[in-house]
Scaffold this motif. Structure first.
Motif, mmCIF file in Angstrom:
data_model
loop_
_atom_site.group_PDB
_atom_site.id
_atom_site.type_symbol
_atom_site.label_atom_id
_atom_site.label_comp_id
_atom_site.label_asym_id
_atom_site.label_seq_id
_atom_site.Cartn_x
_atom_site.Cartn_y
_atom_site.Cartn_z
ATOM 1 N N MET A 100 0.816 -1.210 0.000
ATOM 2 C CA MET A 100 0.000 0.000 0.000
ATOM 3 C C MET A 100 0.852 1.263 0.000
ATOM 4 O O MET A 100 0.415 2.312 -0.470
ATOM 5 N N ASN A 101 2.068 1.185 0.529
ATOM 6 C CA ASN A 101 2.934 2.365 0.555
ATOM 7 C C ASN A 101 3.831 2.449 -0.677
ATOM 8 O O ASN A 101 4.771 3.236 -0.718
ATOM 9 N N GLY A 102 3.527 1.619 -1.700
ATOM 10 C CA GLY A 102 4.225 1.732 -2.971
ATOM 11 C C GLY A 102 5.469 0.886 -3.110
ATOM 12 O O GLY A 102 6.135 0.940 -4.154
ATOM 13 N N ASP A 103 5.813 0.096 -2.115
ATOM 14 C CA ASP A 103 6.955 -0.804 -2.240
ATOM 15 C C ASP A 103 6.561 -2.027 -3.079
ATOM 16 O O ASP A 103 5.398 -2.408 -3.122
ATOM 17 N N LEU A 117 -2.263 -21.057 -4.902
ATOM 18 C CA LEU A 117 -1.180 -20.254 -4.348
ATOM 19 C C LEU A 117 -1.248 -18.856 -4.959
ATOM 20 O O LEU A 117 -1.601 -18.691 -6.135
ATOM 21 N N ILE A 118 -0.901 -17.852 -4.175
ATOM 22 C CA ILE A 118 -0.913 -16.472 -4.655
ATOM 23 C C ILE A 118 0.398 -16.199 -5.385
ATOM 24 O O ILE A 118 1.478 -16.332 -4.815
ATOM 25 N N ALA A 119 0.279 -15.797 -6.650
ATOM 26 C CA ALA A 119 1.464 -15.467 -7.443
ATOM 27 C C ALA A 119 1.703 -13.967 -7.500
ATOM 28 O O ALA A 119 2.841 -13.519 -7.688
ATOM 29 N N ASN A 120 0.637 -13.181 -7.341
ATOM 30 C CA ASN A 120 0.764 -11.723 -7.368
ATOM 31 C C ASN A 120 -0.349 -11.121 -6.521
ATOM 32 O O ASN A 120 -1.505 -11.543 -6.597
ATOM 33 N N PHE A 121 0.033 -10.136 -5.703
ATOM 34 C CA PHE A 121 -0.961 -9.430 -4.882
ATOM 35 C C PHE A 121 -0.630 -7.946 -4.932
ATOM 36 O O PHE A 121 0.517 -7.551 -4.707
ATOM 37 N N HIS A 122 -1.654 -7.136 -5.204
ATOM 38 C CA HIS A 122 -1.441 -5.695 -5.384
ATOM 39 C C HIS A 122 -2.434 -4.924 -4.523
ATOM 40 O O HIS A 122 -3.645 -5.101 -4.658
ATOM 41 N N TYR A 123 -1.896 -4.072 -3.660
ATOM 42 C CA TYR A 123 -2.699 -3.147 -2.865
ATOM 43 C C TYR A 123 -2.689 -1.779 -3.548
ATOM 44 O O TYR A 123 -1.683 -1.360 -4.120
ATOM 45 N N SER A 124 -3.796 -1.057 -3.431
ATOM 46 C CA SER A 124 -3.849 0.283 -4.001
ATOM 47 C C SER A 124 -4.714 1.171 -3.116
ATOM 48 O O SER A 124 -5.862 0.838 -2.826
ATOM 49 N N ALA A 125 -4.149 2.301 -2.700
ATOM 50 C CA ALA A 125 -4.886 3.271 -1.883
ATOM 51 C C ALA A 125 -5.052 4.560 -2.674
ATOM 52 O O ALA A 125 -4.254 4.869 -3.561
ATOM 53 N N ASN A 126 -6.087 5.300 -2.367
ATOM 54 C CA ASN A 126 -6.357 6.567 -3.032
ATOM 55 C C ASN A 126 -5.338 7.609 -2.563
ATOM 56 O O ASN A 126 -5.328 7.985 -1.393
ATOM 57 N N ILE A 127 -4.500 8.082 -3.466
ATOM 58 C CA ILE A 127 -3.457 9.018 -3.060
ATOM 59 C C ILE A 127 -4.021 10.413 -2.797
ATOM 60 O O ILE A 127 -3.328 11.262 -2.218
ATOM 61 N N PHE A 128 -5.263 10.668 -3.229
ATOM 62 C CA PHE A 128 -5.850 11.978 -3.041
ATOM 63 C C PHE A 128 -6.777 12.052 -1.833
ATOM 64 O O PHE A 128 -7.135 13.136 -1.391
ATOM 65 N N ASP A 129 -7.170 10.893 -1.317
ATOM 66 C CA ASP A 129 -8.092 10.891 -0.179
ATOM 67 C C ASP A 129 -7.854 9.627 0.641
ATOM 68 O O ASP A 129 -8.344 8.555 0.314
ATOM 69 N N ASN A 130 -7.054 9.750 1.685
ATOM 70 C CA ASN A 130 -6.798 8.620 2.567
ATOM 71 C C ASN A 130 -6.480 9.154 3.956
ATOM 72 O O ASN A 130 -6.131 10.328 4.117
ATOM 73 N N PRO A 131 -6.597 8.320 4.989
ATOM 74 C CA PRO A 131 -6.426 8.803 6.368
ATOM 75 C C PRO A 131 -5.065 9.430 6.644
ATOM 76 O O PRO A 131 -4.969 10.410 7.398
ATOM 77 N N VAL A 132 -4.003 8.886 6.071
ATOM 78 C CA VAL A 132 -2.674 9.440 6.319
ATOM 79 C C VAL A 132 -2.566 10.848 5.735
ATOM 80 O O VAL A 132 -2.076 11.786 6.379
ATOM 81 N N LEU A 133 -3.062 11.006 4.500
ATOM 82 C CA LEU A 133 -3.021 12.323 3.871
ATOM 83 C C LEU A 133 -3.894 13.322 4.619
ATOM 84 O O LEU A 133 -3.515 14.482 4.820
ATOM 85 N N ASN A 134 -5.066 12.862 5.057
ATOM 86 C CA ASN A 134 -5.949 13.751 5.814
ATOM 87 C C ASN A 134 -5.305 14.193 7.123
ATOM 88 O O ASN A 134 -5.444 15.353 7.538
#
Length: 222
Positions: free
Chosen positions: A89-92, A172-189
């Protein structure tokens, strides 16, 4: 020994029949053998019906959710491929089981972890897309609660997608991708609130300083 004309004709007809049907007789076993040889290949691995595959995927989701909430890293790694790709979620981007282990150690362990605890609930938005019974694409969102290292708590609902493969009768999981809204999220707020609070404090301090400086100048003038 001599044969009459009818006898010779009958013998010729029998010979012709033998020559005609001999190739067909020889070809029949080959066809049978080919069918016998191909039959096992089609039944090497029986693929369950779609509903059974979807249930296996639901079971995997529940196992991963429990393992993450309990911080059971070994169970997490047991359900991913060796060269899994995990976009956080943090882009890593982390690749492989060892990469995931190091990432979790950095984020959750050590004397100054960035995240003290995390609980999540994975929600799917539709049935997984199945391809040939051995590949699936799942997607949805999660309801996450984080307690950060600085004591701050945040709730976030990121989008996620996963690609899974079926290997040796299990997913088995071969790929997992998280995505958060960069314009509206609790950390940004929270950062916005901090900046607004800091700006207000700075403005108040400047006003007080200006008031004090103005009074001092007037006293000098008097």
């Amino acid at each position: 020994m001599t044969f009459s004309m009818p006898t010779r004709i009958t013998a010729a007809c029998l010979l012709a029949a033998v020559l005609l049907f001999q190739p067909l007789a020889n070809a029949a076993p080959a066809s049978t053998n080919a069918a016998s040889a191909s039959a096992p290949a089609a039944s090497i691995q029986a693929v369950p019906a779609d509903e059974a595959l979807h249930q296996q995927l639901r079971d995997l989701r529940d196992r991963m959710q429990t393992a993450l909430n309990q911080r059971d890293l070994n169970s997490l790694l047991d359900n991913v491929t060796d060269n899994v790709v995990f976009t956080t979620m943090n882009g890593d981007r982390v690749i492989g089981k060892e990469g995931i282990r190091q990432y979790f150690d950095t984020m959750l362990n050590g004397p100054n972890p960035l995240v003290r605890s995390v609980t999540t609930q994975f929600e799917v938005e539709a049935l997984s897309h199945l391809y040939n019974g051995d590949t699936a694409v799942a997607f949805g969102h999660s309801n996450d609660h984080y307690e950060l290292g600085n004591g701050q708590t945040i709730n976030v609902s990121p989008q996620w997608s996963a690609t899974l493969i079926r290997y040796e009768q299990r997913w088995l999981i071969a790929n997992f991708h998280y995505s958060a809204n960069i314009f509206d999220n609790p950390v940004l707020n929270a950062q916005r609130q901090w900046l607004l609070g800091g700006a207000a404090t700075a403005a108040l301090a400047a006003a007080l300083l200006g008031f004090w400086f103005g009074r001092r100048q007037r006293r000098k003038a008097a």
